[in-house]
Design an enzyme around this catalytic site. Structure first.
Site, PDB file in Angstrom:
ATOM      1  N   VAL A  11      18.482  90.418  11.485  1.00 18.94           N
ATOM      2  CA  VAL A  11      17.663  89.943  10.368  1.00 18.94           C
ATOM      3  C   VAL A  11      16.413  90.794  10.209  1.00 18.94           C
ATOM      4  CG1 VAL A  11      16.266  87.988   9.597  1.00 18.94           C
ATOM      5  CG2 VAL A  11      18.578  87.621  10.407  1.00 18.94           C
ATOM      6  N   ARG A 154      24.764  87.536   5.708  1.00 15.93           N
ATOM      7  CA  ARG A 154      25.938  87.514   6.589  1.00 15.93           C
ATOM      8  C   ARG A 154      26.069  88.858   7.265  1.00 15.93           C
ATOM      9  NH1 ARG A 154      29.846  86.554   1.673  1.00 15.93           N
ATOM     10  NH2 ARG A 154      28.028  87.522   0.761  1.00 15.93           N
ATOM     11  N   LYS A 204      18.177  75.673   5.295  1.00 13.96           N
ATOM     12  CA  LYS A 204      18.910  76.659   6.108  1.00 13.96           C
ATOM     13  C   LYS A 204      19.987  75.974   6.954  1.00 13.96           C
ATOM     14  CE  LYS A 204      20.188  80.239   8.237  1.00 13.96           C
ATOM     15  NZ  LYS A 204      21.058  81.212   7.605  1.00 13.96           N
ATOM     16  N   LEU A 250      37.272  78.884   2.502  1.00 11.22           N
ATOM     17  CA  LEU A 250      38.436  78.007   2.619  1.00 11.22           C
ATOM     18  C   LEU A 250      39.572  78.752   3.313  1.00 11.22           C
ATOM     19  CD1 LEU A 250      38.560  76.028  -0.761  1.00 11.22           C
ATOM     20  CD2 LEU A 250      37.891  75.195   1.496  1.00 11.22           C
ATOM     21  N   CYS A 260      25.448  82.264  14.774  1.00 11.89           N
ATOM     22  CA  CYS A 260      24.688  81.245  14.042  1.00 11.89           C
ATOM     23  C   CYS A 260      25.368  79.905  13.798  1.00 11.89           C
ATOM     24  CB  CYS A 260      24.184  81.836  12.743  1.00 11.89           C
ATOM     25  SG  CYS A 260      22.907  83.056  13.092  1.00 11.89           S
ATOM     26  N   LYS A 263      25.482  77.633  16.939  1.00  6.84           N
ATOM     27  CA  LYS A 263      24.123  77.280  17.406  1.00  6.84           C
ATOM     28  C   LYS A 263      23.389  76.415  16.380  1.00  6.84           C
ATOM     29  CE  LYS A 263      20.887  80.871  16.274  1.00  6.84           C
ATOM     30  NZ  LYS A 263      19.968  80.278  15.316  1.00  6.84           N
TER      31      LYS A 263
HETATM   32  P1  NAD Z   1      18.719  89.414  17.307  1.00  7.50           P
HETATM   33  O1  NAD Z   1      18.870  88.873  18.665  1.00  7.50           O
HETATM   34  O2  NAD Z   1      19.705  90.393  16.766  1.00  7.50           O
HETATM   35  O3  NAD Z   1      17.277  90.115  17.181  1.00  7.50           O
HETATM   36  C1  NAD Z   1      16.078  89.579  17.650  1.00  7.50           C
HETATM   37  C2  NAD Z   1      15.166  90.756  18.034  1.00  7.50           C
HETATM   38  O4  NAD Z   1      13.872  90.260  18.337  1.00  7.50           O
HETATM   39  C3  NAD Z   1      15.630  91.525  19.273  1.00  7.50           C
HETATM   40  O5  NAD Z   1      15.773  92.899  18.952  1.00  7.50           O
HETATM   41  C4  NAD Z   1      14.509  91.303  20.296  1.00  7.50           C
HETATM   42  O6  NAD Z   1      14.300  92.414  21.141  1.00  7.50           O
HETATM   43  C5  NAD Z   1      13.327  91.063  19.372  1.00  7.50           C
HETATM   44  N1  NAD Z   1      12.206  90.337  20.015  1.00  7.50           N
HETATM   45  C6  NAD Z   1      12.243  89.183  20.705  1.00  7.50           C
HETATM   46  N2  NAD Z   1      10.991  88.862  21.124  1.00  7.50           N
HETATM   47  C7  NAD Z   1      10.164  89.834  20.684  1.00  7.50           C
HETATM   48  C8  NAD Z   1       8.775  90.061  20.800  1.00  7.50           C
HETATM   49  N3  NAD Z   1       7.967  89.241  21.463  1.00  7.50           N
HETATM   50  N4  NAD Z   1       8.263  91.175  20.229  1.00  7.50           N
HETATM   51  C9  NAD Z   1       9.036  92.041  19.564  1.00  7.50           C
HETATM   52  N5  NAD Z   1      10.373  91.871  19.424  1.00  7.50           N
HETATM   53  C10 NAD Z   1      10.926  90.775  19.973  1.00  7.50           C
HETATM   54  O7  NAD Z   1      18.606  88.159  16.342  1.00  7.50           O
HETATM   55  P2  NAD Z   1      19.090  88.034  14.817  1.00  7.50           P
HETATM   56  O8  NAD Z   1      20.556  87.921  14.768  1.00  7.50           O
HETATM   57  O9  NAD Z   1      18.392  89.040  14.007  1.00  7.50           O
HETATM   58  O10 NAD Z   1      18.502  86.570  14.480  1.00  7.50           O
HETATM   59  C11 NAD Z   1      17.132  86.356  14.335  1.00  7.50           C
HETATM   60  C12 NAD Z   1      16.945  84.991  13.702  1.00  7.50           C
HETATM   61  O11 NAD Z   1      17.490  84.993  12.390  1.00  7.50           O
HETATM   62  C13 NAD Z   1      17.619  83.842  14.421  1.00  7.50           C
HETATM   63  O12 NAD Z   1      16.814  82.698  14.289  1.00  7.50           O
HETATM   64  C14 NAD Z   1      18.912  83.649  13.657  1.00  7.50           C
HETATM   65  O13 NAD Z   1      19.395  82.326  13.739  1.00  7.50           O
HETATM   66  C15 NAD Z   1      18.472  83.959  12.254  1.00  7.50           C
HETATM   67  N6  NAD Z   1      19.539  84.467  11.365  1.00  7.50           N
HETATM   68  C16 NAD Z   1      20.443  85.366  11.821  1.00  7.50           C
HETATM   69  C17 NAD Z   1      21.417  85.875  10.958  1.00  7.50           C
HETATM   70  C18 NAD Z   1      22.462  86.871  11.426  1.00  7.50           C
HETATM   71  O14 NAD Z   1      23.389  87.142  10.685  1.00  7.50           O
HETATM   72  N7  NAD Z   1      22.378  87.425  12.589  1.00  7.50           N
HETATM   73  C19 NAD Z   1      21.425  85.462   9.619  1.00  7.50           C
HETATM   74  C20 NAD Z   1      20.460  84.553   9.178  1.00  7.50           C
HETATM   75  C21 NAD Z   1      19.517  84.060  10.065  1.00  7.50           C
HETATM   76  C1  UGA Z   2      26.762  82.951   8.493  1.00  2.95           C
HETATM   77  C2  UGA Z   2      26.455  82.531   7.043  1.00  2.95           C
HETATM   78  O1  UGA Z   2      27.563  82.883   6.209  1.00  2.95           O
HETATM   79  C3  UGA Z   2      25.193  83.207   6.526  1.00  2.95           C
HETATM   80  O2  UGA Z   2      24.880  82.738   5.221  1.00  2.95           O
HETATM   81  C4  UGA Z   2      24.041  82.863   7.470  1.00  2.95           C
HETATM   82  O3  UGA Z   2      22.846  83.512   7.066  1.00  2.95           O
HETATM   83  C5  UGA Z   2      24.391  83.314   8.865  1.00  2.95           C
HETATM   84  O4  UGA Z   2      25.621  82.662   9.294  1.00  2.95           O
HETATM   85  C6  UGA Z   2      23.337  82.931   9.845  1.00  2.95           C
HETATM   86  O5  UGA Z   2      22.634  81.965   9.669  1.00  2.95           O
HETATM   87  O6  UGA Z   2      23.265  83.664  10.820  1.00  2.95           O
HETATM   88  P1  UGA Z   2      27.895  85.074   9.654  1.00  2.95           P
HETATM   89  O7  UGA Z   2      27.807  84.276  10.898  1.00  2.95           O
HETATM   90  O8  UGA Z   2      27.451  86.482   9.643  1.00  2.95           O
HETATM   91  O9  UGA Z   2      27.034  84.341   8.487  1.00  2.95           O
HETATM   92  O10 UGA Z   2      29.408  85.088   9.194  1.00  2.95           O
HETATM   93  P2  UGA Z   2      30.350  84.274   8.197  1.00  2.95           P
HETATM   94  O11 UGA Z   2      30.925  85.206   7.228  1.00  2.95           O
HETATM   95  O12 UGA Z   2      29.683  83.069   7.669  1.00  2.95           O
HETATM   96  O13 UGA Z   2      31.508  83.826   9.199  1.00  2.95           O
HETATM   97  C7  UGA Z   2      31.257  82.933  10.261  1.00  2.95           C
HETATM   98  C8  UGA Z   2      32.550  82.549  10.936  1.00  2.95           C
HETATM   99  O14 UGA Z   2      33.330  81.719  10.092  1.00  2.95           O
HETATM  100  C9  UGA Z   2      33.450  83.729  11.318  1.00  2.95           C
HETATM  101  O15 UGA Z   2      33.966  83.530  12.616  1.00  2.95           O
HETATM  102  C10 UGA Z   2      34.575  83.684  10.296  1.00  2.95           C
HETATM  103  O16 UGA Z   2      35.795  84.185  10.782  1.00  2.95           O
HETATM  104  C11 UGA Z   2      34.667  82.184  10.026  1.00  2.95           C
HETATM  105  N1  UGA Z   2      35.235  81.877   8.704  1.00  2.95           N
HETATM  106  C12 UGA Z   2      34.551  82.211   7.573  1.00  2.95           C
HETATM  107  C13 UGA Z   2      36.447  81.222   8.616  1.00  2.95           C
HETATM  108  O17 UGA Z   2      37.086  80.893   9.645  1.00  2.95           O
HETATM  109  N2  UGA Z   2      36.951  80.924   7.376  1.00  2.95           N
HETATM  110  C14 UGA Z   2      36.286  81.238   6.236  1.00  2.95           C
HETATM  111  O18 UGA Z   2      36.805  80.922   5.135  1.00  2.95           O
HETATM  112  C15 UGA Z   2      35.066  81.912   6.341  1.00  2.95           C
END
Ligand code: NAD
Ligand code: UGA
Length: 438
Positions: A11, A154, A204, A250, A260, A263
């Site tokens: 993110v 995503r 969210k 679907l 995500c 969790k």
């Molecule tokens: P991530 O684990 O990929 O990245 C987090 C980063 O923060 C790491 O690189 C870590 O080293 C850094 N970090 C931690 N503590 C720090 C500090 N004190 N100073 C500087 N850097 C620090 O996590 P992510 O997947 O990017 O997710 C971040 C948040 O966004 C989570 O709350 C997650 O639920 C949410 N989110 C994730 C996604 C996704 O697709 N991954 C999508 C939407 C929302």
């Molecule tokens: C998901 C959400 O789609 C994002 O909008 C959100 O920001 C993100 O979580 C987050 O909060 O981190 P992501 O986890 O990257 O994104 O992937 P998705 O495309 O949503 O897929 C999640 C899981 O659902 C995968 O394992 C996928 O295989 C499964 N899935 C998805 C299905 O089994 N069926 C479907 O029709 C779609």
């Protein structure tokens, strides 16, 4: 605007690059030196389409700076995004320690007005807690506002989702901060929802839980299809034509994984619990998914009296295609169950090559067909494109028993039917070559 983004993960990096691309001056900060060094050198630290190009473009234009020094970024920015991890704790509660550490680190540098914008997924009430902690740390009330701005990207489509989002959500309690956010997002062509921080935080969780609900729902329909001989793909298609339902999310299969959905669903249950509300639907979504993700193991056990010392192939390790991420991937649960029963696992994934760092004792193959050698069953766990065109003649030649469990319904049923292999899918026809099974 001058902006800091703390956390250069999925993110944070995408947010930093997206805002730099829009012309802002961005500091992208991470505590991980290795990550920062790679990013400084133009090397993406996530497997994500478009990131390499965007990184190069922003570095060339000098719109982004990568640093491990939080002070450097925060002192020079009027907006500070927080995008660090918020993992689940053992009991399902959200671990906010990374956010709290960041707040303690930045407090002393907030000596003139700054907006602290939370992009991480956090429980309802966190915006208020962030304000309290900053005040407790001695930051003057007039020197900051806190915004809740959840992210909906995503993996695999992160850049597009960030730059062309379906909506932007802003939770605010200060008009001054709202106006700044309006300016920040003024050239994003989408609806912006301005609301209270609590509502933004809950949007969210509600969104992720609803998407996961669609998946568990269609998976239950698929399970019924397997019993009565109906076809879930046709059902999904027909349902999706109803605009009130939409065709997205679907696709039946072996359930959802990723960093995500699992969790955040646990997080939402805890939010409910803390507020005296018992979320029955959300609980069931998780329960259905826990069963669904190991369904292929149960199918194998219906066909073999023992899988001890027999080769089982796992095709696809990542939680979905177009990522190298295996966090909470169904493949991991399947492999652990197979190992418990003494199976020898050969796996193949087009991108994820070091599975032994997560689960030791698995043979990692360089090609799909190599992973099928001497195998009694192959399980497709991820819908990588490569698997759609699997050569079934080759499958028959390589495998001890030509038996495929298609956990993502990727194979063409007509082709499978003609090939006379033993085939199971999730909610579509299944073919058993002989009555005795394997
Ligand atoms: P991530 O684990 O990929 O990245 C987090 C980063 O923060 C790491 O690189 C870590 O080293 C850094 N970090 C931690 N503590 C720090 C500090 N004190 N100073 C500087 N850097 C620090 O996590 P992510 O997947 O990017 O997710 C971040 C948040 O966004 C989570 O709350 C997650 O639920 C949410 N989110 C994730 C996604 C996704 O697709 N991954 C999508 C939407 C929302
Ligand atoms: C998901 C959400 O789609 C994002 O909008 C959100 O920001 C993100 O979580 C987050 O909060 O981190 P992501 O986890 O990257 O994104 O992937 P998705 O495309 O949503 O897929 C999640 C899981 O659902 C995968 O394992 C996928 O295989 C499964 N899935 C998805 C299905 O089994 N069926 C479907 O029709 C779609």
């Amino acid at each position: 605007m001058k902006i800091s983004v703390i956390g250069a993960g999925y993110v944070g990096l995408v947010t930093a690059l997206g805002l730099a691309y829009k012309g802002h001056e961005v500091f992208c900060i991470d505590k991980n030196k290795n990550k920062i060094n790679n990013l400084k050198n133009g090397k993406s630290t996530i497997y994500e389409k478009g990131v390499d190009n965007l990184l190069k473009m922003c570095l060339d234009k000098d719109k982004i700076k990568f640093t491990t020094k939080i002070e450097k970024g925060v002192k020079n920015s009027e907006m500070v995004f927080i995008a660090v991890g918020t993992p689940s704790m053992e009991d399902g509660n959200v671990d906010l320690s990374q956010i709290n550490i960041v707040l303690n680190q930045i407090s002393k540098y907030i000596t003139q007005y700054k907006i602290i914008i939370n992009k991480s997924t956090v429980p309802v009430g966190t915006q208020k807690e962030v304000k309290s902690l900053l005040l407790k740390n001695g930051v003057l009330k007039e020197n900051f506002d806190v915004i809740s701005n959840p992210e909906f990207l995503r993996e695999g489509k992160a850049i597009k989702d960030f730059l062309k989002p379906d909506r932007i959500v802003i939770g605010y309690d200060s008009e001054k901060a709202r106006r700044k956010m309006e300016t920040l997002y003024s050239d994003f062509d989408t609806e912006i929802i301005y609301t209270t921080p609590e509502t933004a935080e809950l949007i969210k969780y509600a969104s992720n839980a609803f998407l996961a609900t669609k998946i568990s729902f269609i998976n239950e329909i698929a399970n019924l299809c397997n019993i009565i001989g109906a076809d879930v793909k046709t059902i999904s298609y027909a349902m999706g034509l109803d605009q009130r339902i939409s065709p997205e999310f679907l696709n039946a299969g072996i359930g959802f994984g990723g960093s995500c959905f699992p969790k955040d669903i646990k997080g939402l249950l805890k939010i409910g619990e803390k507020n005296g509300y018992d979320f029955e639907i959300v609980k069931s979504v998780l329960k259905v998914n826990e069963k669904q993700r190991i369904k292929p193991v149960n199918i194998i056990l219906e066909h073999f009296t023992s899988i001890k010392d027999r080769v089982v192939s796992v095709l696809g390790l990542t939680f979905k295609p177009d990522t190298d991420d295996t966090r909470e991937a169904p493949s991991l649960y399947i492999m652990n169950e197979l190992l418990k029963r003494g199976a020898l696992i050969k796996c193949y994934d087009p991108v994820m090559k070091n599975i032994n760092r997560i689960i030791p004792g698995i043979v990692n193959c360089n090609s799909l067909y190599q992973a099928l050698e001497d195998s009694i069953c192959a399980i497709i766990c991820t819908e990588w494109r490569e698997f759609e065109n699997i050569n079934l003649k080759e499958v028959k030649k390589r495998m001890k028993k030509p038996f495929i469990i298609d956990g993502r319904n990727v194979l063409n049923l007509e082709v499978v039917r003609k090939s006379k292999i033993h085939y199971h899918s999730i909610g579509r026809d299944s073919y058993t070559i002989n009555d005795k099974g394997c």
